[in-house]
Design a protein around this motif. Structure first.
Motif, PDB file in Angstrom:
ATOM      1  N   GLY A  49       0.533  -0.698   0.158  1.00 53.49           N
ATOM      2  CA  GLY A  49       0.037   0.065   0.208  1.00 53.49           C
ATOM      3  C   GLY A  49       0.520   1.783  -0.064  1.00 53.49           C
ATOM      4  O   GLY A  49      -0.163   2.478  -0.414  1.00 53.49           O
ATOM      5  N   ASP A  50       2.200   0.976   0.579  1.00 53.89           N
ATOM      6  CA  ASP A  50       2.782   2.234   1.288  1.00 53.89           C
ATOM      7  C   ASP A  50       2.958   2.692  -0.961  1.00 53.89           C
ATOM      8  O   ASP A  50       3.582   3.377  -1.217  1.00 53.89           O
ATOM      9  CB  ASP A  50       3.917   2.055   1.574  1.00 53.89           C
ATOM     10  N   ARG A  51       3.245   1.697  -1.314  1.00 54.75           N
ATOM     11  CA  ARG A  51       3.678   2.040  -3.301  1.00 54.75           C
ATOM     12  C   ARG A  51       2.667   3.139  -3.371  1.00 54.75           C
ATOM     13  O   ARG A  51       3.089   3.585  -4.357  1.00 54.75           O
ATOM     14  CB  ARG A  51       3.936   1.087  -4.151  1.00 54.75           C
ATOM     15  N   ILE A  52       1.853   2.632  -3.590  1.00 54.31           N
ATOM     16  CA  ILE A  52       0.261   3.370  -3.228  1.00 54.31           C
ATOM     17  C   ILE A  52       0.470   4.591  -3.616  1.00 54.31           C
ATOM     18  O   ILE A  52       0.116   5.554  -4.264  1.00 54.31           O
ATOM     19  CB  ILE A  52      -1.075   2.573  -3.582  1.00 54.31           C
ATOM     20  N   PHE A  53       0.605   4.567  -2.570  1.00 49.58           N
ATOM     21  CA  PHE A  53       0.551   6.390  -1.814  1.00 49.58           C
ATOM     22  C   PHE A  53       1.458   7.059  -2.792  1.00 49.58           C
ATOM     23  O   PHE A  53       1.564   8.306  -1.937  1.00 49.58           O
ATOM     24  CB  PHE A  53       0.020   6.731  -0.225  1.00 49.58           C
ATOM     25  N   LEU A  54       2.422   6.553  -2.176  1.00 44.85           N
ATOM     26  CA  LEU A  54       4.264   7.168  -2.408  1.00 44.85           C
ATOM     27  C   LEU A  54       3.722   7.560  -4.650  1.00 44.85           C
ATOM     28  O   LEU A  54       4.487   8.700  -4.416  1.00 44.85           O
ATOM     29  CB  LEU A  54       5.259   6.209  -2.699  1.00 44.85           C
ATOM     30  N   ASP A  55       3.047   6.719  -4.776  1.00 41.71           N
ATOM     31  CA  ASP A  55       3.719   6.782  -6.614  1.00 41.71           C
ATOM     32  C   ASP A  55       2.156   8.358  -6.540  1.00 41.71           C
ATOM     33  O   ASP A  55       2.248   9.495  -6.876  1.00 41.71           O
ATOM     34  CB  ASP A  55       2.416   5.886  -6.970  1.00 41.71           C
TER      35      ASP A  55
END
Length: 155
Positions: free
Chosen positions: A118-124
């Motif tokens: 999920g961190d990949r989503i908000f970092l994007d």
């Protein structure tokens, strides 16, 4: 339910990342995350952000902005509401963190780290400069099973 902050401090095209390797019992063990933590009694999100930044890094944030609110659901921990920030101004000297190893990582290399899905989503979303957003992420164990951005399912 718990309330937390998370911040990605920016400098020279890098984020300050925390490799969580020092605590024996840590839901984030071996993961790379931003800095932040749990609210103390009567704190506002900004007060929590500034206190946690100082405690974990030794840095006094001078320029920061709220980027989103993340709702985390899991079969292994309590529901968490996290206020997500970025900061591009600070004073002071970086100190050693008792929760892990701090390292400046080029933004384009962050995706190569051991991150929560999920961190990949908000970092994007941060990379895309999406205006303040609401993101709901649901985990079963370490697996992301549901995600919704501003109420619309994305996972």
């Amino acid at each position: 339910m718990k309330l937390t902050t998370l911040c990605y401090i920016e400098k020279d095209g890098c984020y300050l990342m925390l490799h969580r390797v020092k605590k024996e019992v840590d839901i984030n063990k071996e993961k790379w995350i931003g800095i932040g933590g749990k609210f103390e009694e009567d704190e506002s999100p900004e007060e929590c952000l500034l206190r946690e930044a100082m405690e974990e890094t030794g840095l006094k944030l001078t320029s920061y902005r709220l980027r989103g609110i993340i709702t985390f659901l899991s079969d292994r921990w309590y529901t968490e509401y996290m206020f997500l920030y970025t900061a591009d101004g600070f004073e002071g000297e970086l100190k050693e963190c008792d929760e892990g190893t701090l390292k400046w990582v080029k933004k384009e290399d962050v995706d190569k780290l051991n991150l929560w899905e999920g961190d990949r989503i908000f970092l994007d979303l941060l990379k895309q400069e999406v205006p303040c957003f609401s993101l709901k992420l649901q985990y079963e164990g370490d697996k992301l099973v549901f995600g919704a951005l501003n109420g619309e399912r994305i996972v």
